[in-house]
Every structure is written in structure tokens, then in C-alpha cells.
Enzyme design. Structure first.
Site, PDB file in Angstrom:
ATOM      1  N   HIS A   1      25.946  36.777 -19.107  1.00  8.85           N
ATOM      2  CA  HIS A   1      24.970  37.295 -18.898  1.00  8.85           C
ATOM      3  C   HIS A   1      24.818  38.457 -17.403  1.00  8.85           C
ATOM      4  O   HIS A   1      23.611  39.201 -17.471  1.00  8.85           O
ATOM      5  CB  HIS A   1      23.770  36.441 -18.693  1.00  8.85           C
ATOM      6  CG  HIS A   1      24.016  35.650 -16.886  1.00  8.85           C
ATOM      7  ND1 HIS A   1      24.719  34.796 -17.098  1.00  8.85           N
ATOM      8  CD2 HIS A   1      23.251  36.050 -15.964  1.00  8.85           C
ATOM      9  CE1 HIS A   1      25.147  34.321 -16.015  1.00  8.85           C
ATOM     10  NE2 HIS A   1      23.919  34.392 -15.180  1.00  8.85           N
TER      11      HIS A   1
HETATM   12  N1  UDP Z   1      22.905  26.290 -18.177  1.00  5.19           N
HETATM   13  C1  UDP Z   1      22.229  26.240 -18.729  1.00  5.19           C
HETATM   14  N2  UDP Z   1      22.160  25.985 -20.313  1.00  5.19           N
HETATM   15  C2  UDP Z   1      23.594  27.555 -21.048  1.00  5.19           C
HETATM   16  C3  UDP Z   1      24.519  27.925 -19.528  1.00  5.19           C
HETATM   17  C4  UDP Z   1      23.921  27.767 -18.369  1.00  5.19           C
HETATM   18  O1  UDP Z   1      21.821  24.730 -18.432  1.00  5.19           O
HETATM   19  O2  UDP Z   1      23.382  27.319 -21.994  1.00  5.19           O
HETATM   20  C5  UDP Z   1      23.172  25.969 -16.549  1.00  5.19           C
HETATM   21  C6  UDP Z   1      24.345  25.941 -15.522  1.00  5.19           C
HETATM   22  O3  UDP Z   1      24.651  24.513 -16.192  1.00  5.19           O
HETATM   23  C7  UDP Z   1      24.308  26.200 -14.326  1.00  5.19           C
HETATM   24  C8  UDP Z   1      23.133  27.308 -14.609  1.00  5.19           C
HETATM   25  O4  UDP Z   1      22.582  27.226 -16.110  1.00  5.19           O
HETATM   26  O5  UDP Z   1      23.341  25.045 -13.218  1.00  5.19           O
HETATM   27  C9  UDP Z   1      23.389  28.449 -14.149  1.00  5.19           C
HETATM   28  O6  UDP Z   1      22.783  29.815 -14.846  1.00  5.19           O
HETATM   29  P1  UDP Z   1      23.053  30.692 -14.811  1.00  5.19           P
HETATM   30  O7  UDP Z   1      24.771  31.070 -15.600  1.00  5.19           O
HETATM   31  O8  UDP Z   1      22.180  31.445 -15.909  1.00  5.19           O
HETATM   32  O9  UDP Z   1      22.321  31.675 -13.563  1.00  5.19           O
HETATM   33  P2  UDP Z   1      23.774  32.277 -11.959  1.00  5.19           P
HETATM   34  O10 UDP Z   1      25.020  30.935 -12.006  1.00  5.19           O
HETATM   35  O11 UDP Z   1      25.132  33.334 -13.052  1.00  5.19           O
HETATM   36  O12 UDP Z   1      23.095  33.175 -10.763  1.00  5.19           O
END
Ligand code: UDP
Length: 350
Positions: free
Chosen positions: A200
Site C-alpha cells: 500500500h
Molecule cells: N492488517 C490487518 N488486515 C490486513 C492487513 C494488515 O489487520 O488485511 C494489520 C496488520 O496486522 C498490522 C497493521 O494492519 O497490525 C499494519 O497496518 P498498515 O500495513 O496499514 O500500516 P503500516 O504498518 O505500514 O503503517
């Protein structure tokens, strides 16, 4: 004492869950401002339901990632509530809008997940981390490395190492997830017999990177479950990107379904910050489709391989990956970071 937490997107709902519990346990009033940066049910409301989050005090319904559009609403809530602390989490546009709003109103700012650096200035997240840390009054770090980074930068705020609040959620909920979730049955997957993918980051949902990463996924021999943000899905359609049959595109999963899926995968391919850490905690090897990461230790320990957008390197890393040893060193906390955050807020509150 009164704390105003600013949340607005998936990782923040997850991070805020153990913090809200820890604040409640200490009898501290929490005002939650939800900016509405994420508004799709599967990126927002599902986490309120599953993680038992309280209904936000303020729902700003911004429905945008634009920092300037979110800031006035947050500033209004801060000015009205006059909290002892404004709490922001992570490195998203909501984090930045919350931090700027606290500064605008002139109230103390605490930053959870402070001091992380990837060194990649082309990422908006990196610029946000540096800006927020430069004026946070309380910098709550997941590890000593982050604290050292902040000392090196000479930030004026108080630095405290608390651990990672995501570990609090992960350690508490992973066993429940594997019991309750039916995600593997639903997707007809065998434990250890599939790859999970998420994508993403801004740069990765545009050509040519999107096409190159998908080419790598298409060449994997195992089934691949690809959890795609609405934005990623739109980009796949717009770019007419073809996924081979073994790659199943699914809407974003709930926390428990995703935890069940990730913790039983053979490998994860991701550009998410949170997922890189969770993979480590679950013992799952990670392949990161970025040139750099702020979670440097996972790479140094051989648990995470950076492949940028190179399909050959992606495939080679997936094929070479093996489960992490059970005696791997602990990283980023022990599951009690939220309590330490609350301690720090209490001890420094004026
Ligand atoms: N996550 C979720 N469902 C999904 C994919 C990811 O609940 O289908 C959770 C994952 O376990 C983690 C969080 O989303 O706790 C990560 O969020 P994201 O990847 O959107 O953001 P980033 O961590 O890159 O800021």
C-alpha cells in the site's frame, strides 16, 4: 489527567487499543479524535468492533489524506478539551496533522513510535517522523536504537524507551486469532503452505513498481493471498495488472483474520511497517518490497530481506526463506509498552 489521542487509520486503531486499556486501568480520561483518514469499513470500523475500541469522542469524517484538511478539526477539539497530553501514533498524515494541531494550540505532544528512521526522504512517512519528533515534548521509543537516533538528532523533547505497543496487541491476540479465525479454511489454505502479501505504500501502487512487484508475486510457486487496500485494488484495475491464478486478491482482513493468516504463513511479502514487526514476533520470514526500512534490526538479524521492486530478488528471497529460529532475540518490547507509555505520561505531566 486527560489525554487526547488522535487516530485515523488502520495501524493507529490497532496501536491505540492497548493504550486505551492502559489509560483506563490508571483511571485516566481519554478523548479520542478519529480524523476519518481511513473510512472504509474494513480499514476502520471493523477494528473498533473487534478490538473493543470505545466510540471516538470526535469523528471528523475528513475522508482525505490531506494534512491541511485534517488539522483544523483536530486543533478545534484540542482547544476545546485542553488535555494534559495530545498523543499521536506512528508516521501517517493523521500523525502529522495531530502533531501540528497540538503545536498550533500550544499543548504538550507525545509521540508513540518515535525515533524510527529508514533514511529514505522520498517517503512521506520519513519526513513525518522527523518533523513530529522535532517538536514532540515526549518521545516514546520502541527500542534503544530509536532513542540513540533521537539523541543524535538533538531533539529537545524527553526521550523514553517503552517498547512497541503493537507487540502488546500481537502477543495478546495471536493465540485467540488462531483459535477463532476461520480465514485459512475460507481461503482453502494449509498452515505453512502459502504466502501472504500486502502492498500500500504510495510508490508501490504506481507503475512501474506495482507491475514489477506483481510480476514477482506471479512467479511464486505457492498460493499467494494478497490483502489489498482499496487504493491498491484501484491501482491494479487502472494499470490493468494481471494476477495469475494462484494469487488471490482479498479485501483487507480484520485484525484477527490477518493475524491467523500471517502467523501460519510460509513467508510474507509486504511494504507495511507493522507487518514486518509482526512477522518477526510470529517467527515468519519477511520479504520487504522497499529499498530500505525503519525496522532495521529485523534485516540485521536475517529475518527480513529488502528486495525493493525487483521481481528476481523477490522470488529468490521467497524461495530461500526459512522459519525464524525459536531462540531469536526479542525485538521491540515485551508486551507491556502501553503501561510504560502511561507511566511516562503520568510522571511528566505538568
Ligand atoms: N492488517 C490487518 N488486515 C490486513 C492487513 C494488515 O489487520 O488485511 C494489520 C496488520 O496486522 C498490522 C497493521 O494492519 O497490525 C499494519 O497496518 P498498515 O500495513 O496499514 O500500516 P503500516 O504498518 O505500514 O503503517
Amino acid at each position: 489527567m486527560k489525554v487526547l489521542s488522535v487516530v485515523g487509520n488502520r495501524p493507529q486503531f490497532i496501536k491505540s487499543a492497548p493504550l486505551s486499556v492502559a489509560l483506563r486501568e490508571r483511571g485516566i480520561a481519554e478523548i479520542v479524535v478519529h480524523t476519518g483518514q481511513h473510512y472504509d469499513h474494513e480499514l476502520s470500523q471493523v477494528f473498533f468492533e473487534e478490538l473493543g475500541l470505545a466510540e471516538p469522542t470526535y469523528r471528523l469524517e475528513a475522508r482525505t489524506r490531506d494534512v491541511g484538511a485534517m488539522q483544523p478539526g483536530i486543533a478545534g477539539a484540542i482547544a476545546r478539551e485542553r488535555p494534559d497530553w495530545v498523543l499521536v501514533l506512528g508516521d501517517t498524515n493523521t500523525t502529522l496533522a495531530g502533531a501540528r494541531a497540538a503545536r498550533e494550540v500550544g499543548l504538550p505532544l507525545a509521540h508513540v513510535e518515535s525515533g524510527l528512521r529508514s533514511g529514505d526522504w522520498s517517503m512521506p512517512e520519513e519526513r513525518t517522523r522527523v518533523e513530529v519528533d522535532s517538536y514532540a515534548d515526549l518521545l516514546l521509543c520502541p527500542d534503544e536504537r530509536s532513542a540513540e537516533t533521537l539523541r543524535g538528532e538533538g531533539v529537545p523533547g524527553r526521550i523514553v524507551v517503552v517498547g512497541d505497543v503493537m507487540a502488546d496487541v500481537c502477543l495478546r491476540l495471536a493465540p485467540i486469532a488462531r483459535q477463532r479465525s476461520r480465514a485459512l479454511e475460507r481461503l482453502r489454505l494449509q498452515p505453512g503452505g502459502y504466502v501472504v502479501a500486502t502492498l500500500h505504500r504510495d510508490a508501490n501502487v504506481e507503475p512501474p513498481r506495482l507491475g514489477r512487484i506483481v510480476e514477482g508475486l506471479n512467479r511464486i510457486a505457492l498460493p499467494v493471498v494478497f490483502s489489498a487496500h482499496p487504493r491498491t485494488r484501484r491501482a491494479l484495475v487502472r494499470c490493468n495488472t494481471r494476477l495469475r491464478e494462484h494469487v488471490t486478491l482479498v479485501a483487507p482482513l480484520s485484525y484477527l483474520d490477518f493475524a491467523a493468516l500471517l502467523s501460519q504463513a510460509r513467508v510474507v511479502v509486504t511494504d507495511s511497517g507493522g507487518v514486518q514487526k509482526e512477522a518477526y514476533w510470529y517467527g515468519i520470514p519477511c520479504v520487504t518490497t522497499r529499498p530500505s526500512t525503519e525496522w532495521v534490526d529485523t534485516v540485521e538479524l536475517g529475518a527480513n530481506t529488502l528486495v525493493d521492486d525487483d521481481p528476481d530478488r523477490l522470488l529468490a528471497a521467497v524461495e530461500a526463506a526459512s522459519p525464524l529460529p525459536s531462540n531469536r532475540p526479542p525485538l521491540y518490547g515485551d508486551g507491556r509498552a502501553s503501561q510504560r507509555v502511561v507511566e511516562a505520561l503520568c510522571s511528566l505531566s505538568r
